[in-house]
Design an enzyme around this catalytic site. Structure first.
Site, mmCIF file in Angstrom:
data_model
loop_
_atom_site.group_PDB
_atom_site.id
_atom_site.type_symbol
_atom_site.label_atom_id
_atom_site.label_comp_id
_atom_site.label_asym_id
_atom_site.label_seq_id
_atom_site.Cartn_x
_atom_site.Cartn_y
_atom_site.Cartn_z
ATOM 1 N N GLU A 98 -47.859 -7.630 -18.701
ATOM 2 C CA GLU A 98 -46.693 -6.963 -18.611
ATOM 3 C C GLU A 98 -46.772 -5.990 -17.767
ATOM 4 O O GLU A 98 -48.142 -5.513 -17.356
ATOM 5 C CB GLU A 98 -46.430 -6.635 -20.095
ATOM 6 C CG GLU A 98 -46.226 -7.635 -21.054
ATOM 7 C CD GLU A 98 -44.780 -8.276 -20.697
ATOM 8 O OE1 GLU A 98 -43.686 -7.757 -20.467
ATOM 9 O OE2 GLU A 98 -44.861 -9.420 -20.663
ATOM 10 N N LYS A 126 -41.618 -10.674 -29.714
ATOM 11 C CA LYS A 126 -41.392 -12.270 -29.815
ATOM 12 C C LYS A 126 -41.367 -12.724 -31.401
ATOM 13 O O LYS A 126 -40.659 -13.515 -31.698
ATOM 14 C CB LYS A 126 -42.533 -12.961 -28.856
ATOM 15 C CG LYS A 126 -42.367 -12.666 -27.217
ATOM 16 C CD LYS A 126 -43.922 -13.198 -26.817
ATOM 17 C CE LYS A 126 -43.748 -12.935 -25.307
ATOM 18 N NZ LYS A 126 -44.816 -13.018 -24.516
HETATM 19 N N1 HSE Z 1 -47.209 -10.707 -20.762
HETATM 20 C C1 HSE Z 1 -46.865 -11.976 -21.445
HETATM 21 C C2 HSE Z 1 -47.849 -12.716 -21.925
HETATM 22 C C3 HSE Z 1 -45.805 -12.649 -20.332
HETATM 23 O O1 HSE Z 1 -49.119 -12.504 -21.535
HETATM 24 O O2 HSE Z 1 -47.721 -13.763 -22.580
HETATM 25 C C4 HSE Z 1 -44.837 -13.660 -21.055
HETATM 26 O O3 HSE Z 1 -44.017 -13.087 -21.871
#
Ligand code: HSE
Length: 436
Positions: free
Chosen positions: A190, A205
Site C-alpha cells: 500500500e 477487507k
Molecule cells: N497491499 C495489498 C496487498 C494490495 O498486499 O495485498 C491488494 O489489496
C-alpha cells in the site's frame, strides 16, 4: 444495442489493467454482457506519464469530477483509492444516477453503509469485487454461491505483502525490513506500508467479508488488528518445528455471544491447504453449515488479476442495468432492511489457542511455576518445548502451545508469568487456529 459508456477514475496499475483486459477480451465480454463496454473517458493525475495501457480513443482529463458529471457516462469505475476524494466522487456519481464499480477497500469498509444507502435511494449499484483479494471472486462466492448457508466462520490470507514477508522469512531466513522493501519495489505494498504490516489493509477487507457473510453493518472500527512486525525469525522456526506455519489471518467467526472480527499473526497446522499459500498469493477459507469448508485461492493484487474482478463487476452492472433495483443482488448480500446488529466481541472475549515463547532461567521449579499459573487460569497445555541454553547462558527459550481459552484469561496468565522473577522480558504470544 447501444454500447455502455464507462468512465475510469485513475489510470494506475489497476486502471491500466482494466483498460487492457476490456480491450483484449472485448468480444467475449460483449457476448457475456449483451452489449459492448467502451471506456469513453478516463482521468489521471499526470497525463504525461507512461502507462501500461493504450489510451487511444478515450477522452483524458486530470479532473475526475468532469467524468462523474458527464451525462454521457453510464458507469463510473473508481480506481484512485484513498477515502476523501474517492467518497466525494462516488457520491456525486450516485447522485447523478450512475452505476459504480470500485476496487477501494478503505472506502467500502469505512463509508460503505452510507454509500450503499445512497445507492439504494437512487436505484443504482455499487460493486466492489476487486476490493477484497484482488482477482479471487470471493464477494460473489459469499454473496451468491453460498447464499443457502449459514456462514459459521471465515479465515483469509488477504494481504499479499504481509504473506510475502512471512513466506520469505520462513523459506530464506530473511529479515523483515529487507523483504518489505522488496514487496514495495514489486508494487504490491500500500502507499502507506504500515497498512500492510499492521493489519489495517486486511482489516478493511475482513470488514467487508464479515458483513456479507453475516448480514451485519460494515464496522471497521470494531476489528481487532495486530500486525506482523513483532514476528521474529525464531518464532517462525519454532512454529515450523512444532508442525505449524505462521500466517497473518483475517478471521470472522459467529459465536453464540457475538461476532469475532480479528486480524493477527496465527499459527495454523502445516497440513492445511491454506498454510501452504505462499508469497503474494491470497486465499480465503469459508465454512458454511451446509457446504462445510471451502477454499478460494488466487492472486490478491496486480494489474490483470485485479482487472479481472473489476471487469466482472462491469459485466454484472451491464446485465443488471435493465432489471429493477429491488430484484438485484443486494450490496451486502442481505436485503438492506434485513441487516442485523449482532454485537462484535471485544478482543478479550475471543476464544483461541496460543503459542507462547518466554525466556526463563534454567533451574528447577521454573516450568512448574509457569504451568501452575496457566492451570490457575484454566488454561490447558497442548505441547511444551525447552531449548538448550546457549553457551555460557543461564536462560533458555521455552515454547508452549495451549488449548483454546478466552483471551481475557490468557492476558491475566501472561501478566502473572511476566511477573515471575525467573522469567525475563515479555512473553511473545501468537494466536493459533486449527481451522478444522
Ligand atoms: N497491499 C495489498 C496487498 C494490495 O498486499 O495485498 C491488494 O489489496
Amino acid at each position: 444495442m447501444k454500447p455502455v459508456n464507462v468512465g475510469i477514475l485513475g489510470l494506475g496499475t489497476v486502471g491500466g489493467g482494466t483498460v487492457n483486459v476490456l480491450k483484449r477480451n472485448a468480444e467475449e465480454i460483449a457476448r457475456r454482457a449483451g452489449r459492448d463496454i467502451v471506456v469513453a473517458r478516463a482521468s489521471a493525475r499526470d497525463l504525461g506519464r507512461s502507462r501500461i495501457c493504450d489510451t487511444q480513443g478515450m477522452a483524458l482529463t486530470t479532473d475526475p469530477f468532469e467524468i462523474v458529471n458527464d451525462p454521457d457516462i453510464d458507469v463510473i469505475v473508481e480506481l484512485i483509492g484513498g477515502c476523501d476524494l474517492a467518497k466525494q466522487l462516488v457520491l456525486t456519481a450516485i447522485a447523478n444516477g450512475k452505476q459504480v464499480v470500485t476496487a477501494n477497500k478503505a472506502l467500502i469498509a469505512l463509508h460503505g453503509n452510507e454509500v450503499f444507502a445512497e445507492a439504494s435511494r437512487k436505484g443504482v449499484m455499487v460493486l466492489f469485487e476487486a476490493a477484497v483479494a484482488g482477482g479471487i471472486p470471493i464477494i460473489k462466492a459469499l454473496r451468491e454461491g453460498l447464499a443457502g448457508n449459514r456462514i459459521q466462520w471465515l479465515a483469509g490470507i488477504i494481504n499479499g505483502t504481509g504473506n510475502y514477508i512471512l513466506s520469505e522469512m520462513r523459506d530464506k531466513g530473511r529479515d523483515f525490513d529487507d523483504v518489505l522493501k522488496e514487496a514495495q519495489a514489486l508494487g504490491y505494498a500500500e502507499a502507506d506500508p504500515s497498512f500492510d504490516v499492521e493489519g489495517i489493509d486486511a482489516g478493511h477487507k475482513l470488514t467487508i467479508l464479515a458483513s456479507i457473510a453475516f448480514g451485519i453493518p460494515l464496522q471497521f472500527d470494531k476489528v481487532y488488528t495486530e500486525g506482523i512486525s513483532q514476528i521474529t525469525r525464531l518464532d517462525v522456526e519454532y512454529a515450523e518445528a512444532l508442525g505449524y506455519r505462521i500466517k497473518n489471518l483475517g478471521i470472522a467467526r459467529k459465536t453464540e455471544t457475538g461476532i469475532e472480527l480479528r486480524v493477527h499473526p496465527t499459527l495454523i497446522p502445516k497440513r492445511r491447504l491454506i498454510a501452504n499459500v505462499d508469497g503474494v498469493m491470497n486465499a480465503v477459507l469459508v465454512c458454511g453449515d451446509a457446504v462445510g469448508p471451502t477454499l478460494y485461492y488466487g492472486a490478491g493484487a496486480g494489474a490483470d488479476p485485479t482487472a479481472s474482478a473489476v471487469v466482472a463487476d462491469l459485466v454484472d452492472v451491464v446485465r443488471a442495468m435493465t432489471c429493477d433495483p429491488e430484484n438485484r443482488v443486494p450490496h451486502l448480500a442481505f436485503q438492506p432492511d434485513a441487516i442485523v446488529d449482532i454485537p462484535v466481541l471485544p478482543v478479550d472475549r475471543i476464544e483461541t489457542a496460543y503459542y507462547l515463547r518466554l525466556t526463563a532461567e534454567d533451574k528447577p521449579g521454573v516450568l512448574a511455576d509457569v504451568t501452575r499459573i496457566l492451570a490457575a487460569h484454566h488454561i490447558s497445555i497442548e505441547a511444551l518445548i525447552q531449548k538448550e541454553p546457549a553457551k555460557g547462558e543461564i536462560q533458555v527459550p521455552v515454547i508452549l502451545l495451549t488449548q483454546r481459552t478466552l483471551e481475557k484469561e490468557m492476558n491475566a496468565a501472561i501478566a502473572d508469568i511476566e511477573a515471575l522473577a525467573t522469567v525475563s522480558g515479555k512473553v511473545a504470544r501468537i494466536r493459533m487456529e486449527t481451522l478444522g
